[in-house]
Design a protein around this motif. Structure first.
Motif, PDB file in Angstrom:
ATOM      1  N   LEU A  22       0.832  -1.201   0.000  1.00 24.38           N
ATOM      2  CA  LEU A  22       0.000   0.000   0.000  1.00 24.38           C
ATOM      3  C   LEU A  22       0.867   1.251   0.000  1.00 24.38           C
ATOM      4  O   LEU A  22       0.614   2.198  -0.755  1.00 24.38           O
ATOM      5  N   PHE A  25       2.572   1.717  -3.342  1.00 22.57           N
ATOM      6  CA  PHE A  25       1.640   2.369  -4.254  1.00 22.57           C
ATOM      7  C   PHE A  25       1.520   3.846  -3.908  1.00 22.57           C
ATOM      8  O   PHE A  25       1.437   4.711  -4.790  1.00 22.57           O
ATOM      9  N   GLY A  26       1.554   4.139  -2.618  1.00 21.37           N
ATOM     10  CA  GLY A  26       1.461   5.515  -2.156  1.00 21.37           C
ATOM     11  C   GLY A  26       2.608   6.385  -2.623  1.00 21.37           C
ATOM     12  O   GLY A  26       2.440   7.599  -2.798  1.00 21.37           O
ATOM     13  N   PHE A  29       1.627   8.062  -5.782  1.00 22.24           N
ATOM     14  CA  PHE A  29       0.727   9.181  -5.526  1.00 22.24           C
ATOM     15  C   PHE A  29       1.473  10.363  -4.913  1.00 22.24           C
ATOM     16  O   PHE A  29       1.174  11.529  -5.210  1.00 22.24           O
ATOM     17  N   ILE A  91       0.167   4.320 -12.074  1.00 19.14           N
ATOM     18  CA  ILE A  91      -0.913   4.277 -11.078  1.00 19.14           C
ATOM     19  C   ILE A  91      -2.114   3.543 -11.644  1.00 19.14           C
ATOM     20  O   ILE A  91      -2.701   2.661 -10.984  1.00 19.14           O
ATOM     21  N   TYR A  94      -1.493  -0.127 -11.779  1.00 20.60           N
ATOM     22  CA  TYR A  94      -1.647  -0.798 -10.481  1.00 20.60           C
ATOM     23  C   TYR A  94      -3.132  -0.942 -10.136  1.00 20.60           C
ATOM     24  O   TYR A  94      -3.542  -1.966  -9.569  1.00 20.60           O
ATOM     25  N   GLN A  95      -3.924   0.062 -10.466  1.00 20.77           N
ATOM     26  CA  GLN A  95      -5.365  -0.034 -10.251  1.00 20.77           C
ATOM     27  C   GLN A  95      -5.947  -1.197 -11.064  1.00 20.77           C
ATOM     28  O   GLN A  95      -6.862  -1.896 -10.602  1.00 20.77           O
ATOM     29  N   ASP A 258      -4.347   9.086  -0.573  1.00 16.02           N
ATOM     30  CA  ASP A 258      -4.745   8.816  -1.958  1.00 16.02           C
ATOM     31  C   ASP A 258      -4.593   7.339  -2.310  1.00 16.02           C
ATOM     32  O   ASP A 258      -5.430   6.770  -3.017  1.00 16.02           O
ATOM     33  N   SER A 259      -3.509   6.730  -1.845  1.00 18.12           N
ATOM     34  CA  SER A 259      -3.287   5.314  -2.137  1.00 18.12           C
ATOM     35  C   SER A 259      -4.372   4.455  -1.509  1.00 18.12           C
ATOM     36  O   SER A 259      -4.908   3.537  -2.150  1.00 18.12           O
ATOM     37  N   SER A 262      -7.715   4.883  -3.389  1.00 13.98           N
ATOM     38  CA  SER A 262      -7.681   4.238  -4.690  1.00 13.98           C
ATOM     39  C   SER A 262      -7.829   2.727  -4.564  1.00 13.98           C
ATOM     40  O   SER A 262      -8.598   2.102  -5.309  1.00 13.98           O
TER      41      SER A 262
END
Length: 278
Positions: A22, A25-26, A29, A91, A94-95, A258-259, A262
């Motif tokens: 997480l 991923f952050g 962002f 991003i 990853y989504q 934000d991470s 999302s």
């Protein structure tokens, strides 16, 4: 079949299944947030410089030559914008993975071991998103260009808003359909997309998405309050360094908030699709 609450509650818990991923991923962002803040500051500086030149000459902004403008800053903003767009593709990639894991009912978060695949998936995600929004965008821009400030403009704005809303709900299922079959053309298989929504029920489908958005809005309000307090502390600690404070806050929001939002939203979207094909 899972209830609306079940899908949302599971989505809220899911990001905590792997904090390291997480935060990884952050980082993406955080980079986007920091870049956006810096680009905004630089763009405002370019605007102020342009206004200053216009005020001290007899020329209008359109008459200024490129060399009269702060060229270095313009190139810097353009370059950083491109970098930001590339990061955005990662991003979205990853989504794509989060939705895929959700459809497959995997409990862990996607990794970062295949960045090429993530980038390619991000491009596909972007293409579909753009394709579904192109008609509302054209209606909005075309309407503004044709009618100007006439009394018809509010009607054009309402029509374009309705088209954006319709496109948004179709887009969510379209992305899921593409990701489930790993096929770009499946994002435009409208019979299958409409069929999936109908199988779940339009009321439940719209209800889950709206409920998820409401939950996100509540979280955002709470977070905004906390971030405002942090901003005050930063501003008091770092005197006369507004840019540093702004970038620091942007990084914190991107890294943690934000991470999470999302991952949460895309997890729910994948769960909705899984329910629609049962």
């Amino acid at each position: 079949m899972a209830s609306i609450t079940d899908c949302v509650v599971e989505g809220l818990k899911y990001p905590f299944n792997d904090i390291k991923k997480l935060l990884g991923f952050g980082v993406l962002f955080a980079l986007i947030s920091a870049l956006s803040t810096y680009i905004g500051v630089k763009s405002f500086g370019i605007f102020r410089a342009t206004v200053h030149i216009v005020e001290n000459t007899n020329m209008t902004a359109s008459q200024l030559s490129f060399s009269q403008l702060p060229v270095g800053d313009i190139y810097l903003v353009a370059g950083l914008t491109i970098v930001g767009f590339i990061i955005s593709l990662f991003i979205m990639g990853y989504q794509y993975g989060i939705i895929k894991f959700s459809i497959d009912k995997k409990e862990d978060l996607p990794g970062f071991n295949d960045i090429i695949a993530m980038f390619i998936n991000g491009i596909k995600y972007f293409i579909v998103t753009l394709a579904y929004n192109i008609i509302p965008i054209l209606v909005l821009l075309g309407g503004i260009a044709l009618v100007g400030e006439s009394s018809i403009l509010p009607i054009i704005l309402v029509i374009s808003m309705l088209l954006f809303i319709i496109a948004y709900f179709l887009l969510i299922m379209a992305l899921n359909n593409m990701i489930a079959h790993d096929s770009l053309k499946k994002a435009f298989d409208f019979n299958e997309i409409i069929g999936n929504i109908s199988n779940l029920g339009w009321g439940k489908y719209v209800g889950i998405i709206l409920f998820t958005i409401i939950v996100m809005m509540i979280i955002s309000v709470a977070v905004s309050f906390i971030m405002s307090l942090i901003t005050v502390v930063f501003a008091a600690t770092i005197n006369n360094q507004a840019l540093i404070v702004s970038v620091a806050i942007a990084i914190i929001e991107g890294l943690f908030i934000d991470s999470y939002m999302s991952v949460f939203f895309n997890r729910v979207c994948g769960s909705v699709y899984r329910e629609s094909i049962k």
